[in-house]
Design a protein around this motif. Sequence first.
Motif, PDB file in Angstrom:
ATOM      1  N   GLY A 177       0.675  -1.400  -0.164  1.00 26.95           N
ATOM      2  CA  GLY A 177       0.087  -0.132   0.017  1.00 26.95           C
ATOM      3  C   GLY A 177       0.742   0.984  -0.217  1.00 26.95           C
ATOM      4  O   GLY A 177       0.300   2.531  -0.420  1.00 26.95           O
ATOM      5  N   ASP A 178       1.849   1.187   0.720  1.00 24.51           N
ATOM      6  CA  ASP A 178       3.367   2.450   0.521  1.00 24.51           C
ATOM      7  C   ASP A 178       3.255   2.695  -1.015  1.00 24.51           C
ATOM      8  O   ASP A 178       3.164   2.111  -1.952  1.00 24.51           O
ATOM      9  N   VAL A 179       3.669   3.964  -1.434  1.00 26.92           N
ATOM     10  CA  VAL A 179       3.900   4.231  -2.226  1.00 26.92           C
ATOM     11  C   VAL A 179       5.780   5.412  -2.454  1.00 26.92           C
ATOM     12  O   VAL A 179       5.793   5.731  -1.662  1.00 26.92           O
ATOM     13  N   ILE A 180       6.501   4.944  -3.415  1.00 23.84           N
ATOM     14  CA  ILE A 180       7.887   5.453  -3.182  1.00 23.84           C
ATOM     15  C   ILE A 180       8.097   6.497  -4.337  1.00 23.84           C
ATOM     16  O   ILE A 180       7.776   6.127  -5.513  1.00 23.84           O
ATOM     17  N   TYR A 181       8.688   7.750  -4.503  1.00 25.52           N
ATOM     18  CA  TYR A 181       8.892   8.442  -5.307  1.00 25.52           C
ATOM     19  C   TYR A 181      10.429   8.838  -5.007  1.00 25.52           C
ATOM     20  O   TYR A 181      10.907   9.457  -4.221  1.00 25.52           O
ATOM     21  N   LEU A 182      10.786   8.685  -6.401  1.00 26.32           N
ATOM     22  CA  LEU A 182      12.139   8.351  -6.950  1.00 26.32           C
ATOM     23  C   LEU A 182      12.483  10.348  -7.203  1.00 26.32           C
ATOM     24  O   LEU A 182      11.971  10.280  -8.847  1.00 26.32           O
ATOM     25  N   PRO A 183      12.103  11.190  -7.091  1.00 26.17           N
ATOM     26  CA  PRO A 183      12.441  12.729  -7.450  1.00 26.17           C
ATOM     27  C   PRO A 183      13.862  12.916  -9.039  1.00 26.17           C
ATOM     28  O   PRO A 183      14.983  11.728  -8.755  1.00 26.17           O
ATOM     29  N   GLU A 184      13.597  13.924  -9.915  1.00 29.15           N
ATOM     30  CA  GLU A 184      15.016  14.031 -10.254  1.00 29.15           C
ATOM     31  C   GLU A 184      15.889  14.786  -9.751  1.00 29.15           C
ATOM     32  O   GLU A 184      15.335  15.616  -8.978  1.00 29.15           O
ATOM     33  N   ARG A 185      17.136  14.865 -10.048  1.00 25.11           N
ATOM     34  CA  ARG A 185      18.113  14.856  -9.498  1.00 25.11           C
ATOM     35  C   ARG A 185      17.922  16.782  -9.490  1.00 25.11           C
ATOM     36  O   ARG A 185      18.085  17.500  -8.929  1.00 25.11           O
ATOM     37  N   LYS A 186      18.189  17.325 -11.233  1.00 23.13           N
ATOM     38  CA  LYS A 186      17.570  18.430 -11.800  1.00 23.13           C
ATOM     39  C   LYS A 186      16.316  19.444 -11.132  1.00 23.13           C
ATOM     40  O   LYS A 186      16.519  20.371 -10.665  1.00 23.13           O
ATOM     41  N   GLY A 187      15.891  18.423 -10.500  1.00 19.14           N
ATOM     42  CA  GLY A 187      14.767  19.268 -10.131  1.00 19.14           C
ATOM     43  C   GLY A 187      13.880  19.415  -9.486  1.00 19.14           C
ATOM     44  O   GLY A 187      13.151  19.711  -8.258  1.00 19.14           O
ATOM     45  N   ASP A 188      14.908  18.527  -8.528  1.00 18.95           N
ATOM     46  CA  ASP A 188      14.535  18.143  -6.451  1.00 18.95           C
ATOM     47  C   ASP A 188      14.232  19.872  -5.858  1.00 18.95           C
ATOM     48  O   ASP A 188      14.214  19.994  -4.455  1.00 18.95           O
ATOM     49  N   TRP A 189      15.009  20.696  -6.289  1.00 18.89           N
ATOM     50  CA  TRP A 189      15.571  21.955  -5.534  1.00 18.89           C
ATOM     51  C   TRP A 189      14.132  22.961  -5.307  1.00 18.89           C
ATOM     52  O   TRP A 189      13.506  23.204  -4.138  1.00 18.89           O
ATOM     53  N   LEU A 190      13.265  22.867  -6.575  1.00 15.05           N
ATOM     54  CA  LEU A 190      12.082  23.034  -6.115  1.00 15.05           C
ATOM     55  C   LEU A 190      10.563  22.391  -5.428  1.00 15.05           C
ATOM     56  O   LEU A 190      10.317  23.039  -4.300  1.00 15.05           O
ATOM     57  N   ASP A 191      11.818  21.200  -3.991  1.00 14.00           N
ATOM     58  CA  ASP A 191      10.931  20.863  -3.386  1.00 14.00           C
ATOM     59  C   ASP A 191      11.178  20.752  -1.855  1.00 14.00           C
ATOM     60  O   ASP A 191      10.966  20.918  -1.472  1.00 14.00           O
ATOM     61  N   LYS A 192      12.107  22.229  -2.446  1.00 14.61           N
ATOM     62  CA  LYS A 192      13.242  21.981  -0.928  1.00 14.61           C
ATOM     63  C   LYS A 192      12.751  23.730  -0.099  1.00 14.61           C
ATOM     64  O   LYS A 192      12.540  24.556  -0.927  1.00 14.61           O
ATOM     65  N   PRO A 193      12.398  23.753   0.986  1.00 15.46           N
ATOM     66  CA  PRO A 193      12.520  24.993   1.936  1.00 15.46           C
ATOM     67  C   PRO A 193      13.986  26.068   0.945  1.00 15.46           C
ATOM     68  O   PRO A 193      14.961  25.372   1.147  1.00 15.46           O
ATOM     69  N   ALA A 194      14.017  27.483   1.298  1.00 13.23           N
ATOM     70  CA  ALA A 194      15.447  28.256   0.907  1.00 13.23           C
ATOM     71  C   ALA A 194      16.202  28.070   2.144  1.00 13.23           C
ATOM     72  O   ALA A 194      17.703  28.295   2.381  1.00 13.23           O
ATOM     73  N   GLU A 195      15.713  27.526   3.521  1.00 18.75           N
ATOM     74  CA  GLU A 195      16.462  27.548   4.427  1.00 18.75           C
ATOM     75  C   GLU A 195      17.537  26.594   4.501  1.00 18.75           C
ATOM     76  O   GLU A 195      17.936  25.700   5.673  1.00 18.75           O
ATOM     77  N   ARG A 196      17.542  25.488   3.602  1.00 18.43           N
ATOM     78  CA  ARG A 196      17.903  24.179   3.660  1.00 18.43           C
ATOM     79  C   ARG A 196      18.220  23.877   2.720  1.00 18.43           C
ATOM     80  O   ARG A 196      19.761  22.641   2.378  1.00 18.43           O
ATOM     81  N   VAL A 197      18.582  25.267   1.789  1.00 20.93           N
ATOM     82  CA  VAL A 197      19.423  25.130   0.020  1.00 20.93           C
ATOM     83  C   VAL A 197      20.617  26.142   0.747  1.00 20.93           C
ATOM     84  O   VAL A 197      20.887  26.986   0.763  1.00 20.93           O
ATOM     85  N   VAL A 198      22.140  26.170  -0.369  1.00 19.27           N
ATOM     86  CA  VAL A 198      22.867  27.097  -0.630  1.00 19.27           C
ATOM     87  C   VAL A 198      22.309  27.733  -2.204  1.00 19.27           C
ATOM     88  O   VAL A 198      22.583  27.260  -2.815  1.00 19.27           O
ATOM     89  N   ARG A 199      21.395  29.204  -1.805  1.00 18.51           N
ATOM     90  CA  ARG A 199      21.870  29.152  -3.575  1.00 18.51           C
ATOM     91  C   ARG A 199      23.398  30.360  -3.896  1.00 18.51           C
ATOM     92  O   ARG A 199      23.967  30.829  -4.356  1.00 18.51           O
ATOM     93  N   LEU A 200      23.422  29.068  -5.400  1.00 19.28           N
ATOM     94  CA  LEU A 200      24.982  30.070  -6.585  1.00 19.28           C
ATOM     95  C   LEU A 200      24.430  30.365  -7.584  1.00 19.28           C
ATOM     96  O   LEU A 200      24.066  29.731  -8.422  1.00 19.28           O
ATOM     97  N   MET A 201      25.210  31.537  -7.941  1.00 25.91           N
ATOM     98  CA  MET A 201      25.040  32.572  -8.665  1.00 25.91           C
ATOM     99  C   MET A 201      26.373  32.693  -9.065  1.00 25.91           C
ATOM    100  O   MET A 201      27.515  32.403  -8.586  1.00 25.91           O
ATOM    101  N   GLY A 202      25.734  33.410 -10.647  1.00 27.68           N
ATOM    102  CA  GLY A 202      27.314  33.946 -11.146  1.00 27.68           C
ATOM    103  C   GLY A 202      28.079  32.893 -12.145  1.00 27.68           C
ATOM    104  O   GLY A 202      27.270  32.387 -12.767  1.00 27.68           O
ATOM    105  N   ALA A 203      29.405  33.606 -12.151  1.00 26.48           N
ATOM    106  CA  ALA A 203      30.621  32.656 -13.343  1.00 26.48           C
ATOM    107  C   ALA A 203      30.818  31.758 -12.933  1.00 26.48           C
ATOM    108  O   ALA A 203      31.938  31.180 -12.676  1.00 26.48           O
TER     109      ALA A 203
END
Length: 698
Positions: free
Chosen positions: A567-593
Amino acid sequence: MRYLLWLCLFYSTVSFAIPLANGDKLYLHLAGEEAFSESFVIDDQGQINLPEVGVIQVSGLELEAAQSKIKHILATVYRNLDEFKVTLQEKKIRIQVLGFVQQPGIYSLKPNSNIQMAITAAGGIRPGAQLDQFKLITEKKSTEFNYKSYLDTGDATLLPSLLNGDTLFIPSSPMLGNIEVDFDATSLRETGDSNEEQGITIFGELRNPGVFSYKKNMTVVDAVMRADGVTRFADVAKIRVITDNKPHNFDLKSYLDSGNDTKLPPLKPGSTIYVPIEVKDIGAGDRTIYIMGEVRSPGAYENDGEAGLIDVLANAGGPTRFADTTQIQILRSDSPKIIVDLVQYSTNPKNYVLPHLQAGDAIFIPEKANVNESSWLKVTGDRAIKIIGSVYKPGRFEWNPSMKFLDVLAHAGGPKESANLANIRIIKEKNTHQRQADNNIQYFDLESFISEGGDFAQLPKLNAGDTIIIDELPQDPTDNKSTWVRQSADDSIYIFGQIGAPGRYAFNDELGFLDILSAADGPTADANLRQIRISHRNGLTAKVTKLDLALYFETGDETLLPRVKAGDVIYLPERKGDWLDKPAERVVRLMGAVKEPGRYSFNTEMSLLDLLAEAGGPNDNAYIERIMIVNSSCCGDETQTFNLRSYITSPNSYPLPLLRPGDTVYVPNEGDSIIEQTRKGLSDVLSVITLVLLGAAL
């Protein structure tokens, strides 16, 4: 002469006004063409097939309109059509005759033909037809009529009229059953003409005992005469009639002497009439007990009040090998029938009490049902149990309270290798006092019972009317797309996302998380192993577990793997799109060159170098001497810079800046450096001076 000419002209006009129909015969006058020397018949599709031009639809058209249409089509092939003409040679009606006739099919008949002609065209009626229930179907309307009454009286008004396109259906007699047999009047008279449920069973001292059909207002005298009367050994003063499980005594001699209809016992479909043999030593019947059915010597016996059921059965020669000794019935006129299980009595005679017999009792020993034949219908719902699904011999079996769950399973040939023994369902028969909302489905894990050696007291309790369902497991996990519908949802687990073969799979308590992951062909290259989610749906409330599978592979810690259930459901997200599921306080934003700017998962064990490496490193035009870091905190954001080039040259002199989840890192381009900005400023000043000098020179 003029009258004859007028009559021919009138007939010609009427024939033109009547629309053509299937079966009509047309003649096409086309001079000089041998292909048109024969007539053409309109087929069942309303078409005629002409040489050179093919089929033409003419049914429903008047003759003049049909001639115009045919001539127009023939003009594309033939030139001289001045004398072309279409003549209606013969008017026919097409009748379809189906059912119990010698040659069913579609036949062309003359107008005004009747039912008798249609049956004759089909070769006549076959023996065994139900003559009183013929059906005529006209434009989806069915009319039932009694053909036998027509044969008896010759009254043609009893037969409906035939129209073009009608269907005549002749049904078979219900006595034929499911298998067609040849019979004649003699065999019908000797074997009876009905079944036990709808007819009347007549046996004993009769010339032709059997089961005969019940007619409305039929009496016992009529039934005895249907059996060709009694023999010279019959005791007509002690005829026994059983209707609605109530016995009645009937004195035929007294009835014939008085003619009083009130002495006639009730009779209806299912009644039983027994005519005993005349025995001089039997008294007036005050102590008589009747025994009938599957015993060697059925009849009436005198009981002194001390003989029991076993004594009476022994006196009657005992049950035959066809007797069902588990359903012996004792019928009394003043109380409900009593069921006696002689098998249970022989197994435990001390605890099973046989009923006391009374004068006038009728003991009936039924025939044992054979489930392999149509006689299995004799086994009523209170004596049957059903087993369906993945067993070798599914079906409906006669039930006895002494049978256990494993007995029924063994009687059905046992489960197949592909059977799902972990979730056997038992649908219980609801009684009249049970509420509609009550759950009548019981589940049983036979696989655990076998592997763990369970207690036989834990086996489910079965009752007559229950249904056992054993599902079939999918043959191959890779084939789940075609077989998952046979798998119960309660025994399945779901896996989605970046997996080799997502879908629904069979699952039990012996399997774990890695088993289901392997059955689904494992994660894909794009799967984010650090953000796997498991939704547990087997509780009262939903619960989600997160799994870092990459950490498990790094440490081998089995405690990191969650426990999953059906009855359980297992979900494996995509590596490039997983940031959409994470709040800002749990990630580091990297920008620029950098090679791959974005949001990255970050923990206290990681540093700025780990973050840059995860993003593929700085670009070729990156200004790494002044990397800017914005640290977020409760007291406000603070900015610091870091010289990556100096750190690489002398790491001990330049410590790495502190980086935490929620921070922002910006790597500028070389164009944002102070030297590059100064060079651009000087270049702009020189450009202005050059323009001024050129202007002065001009």
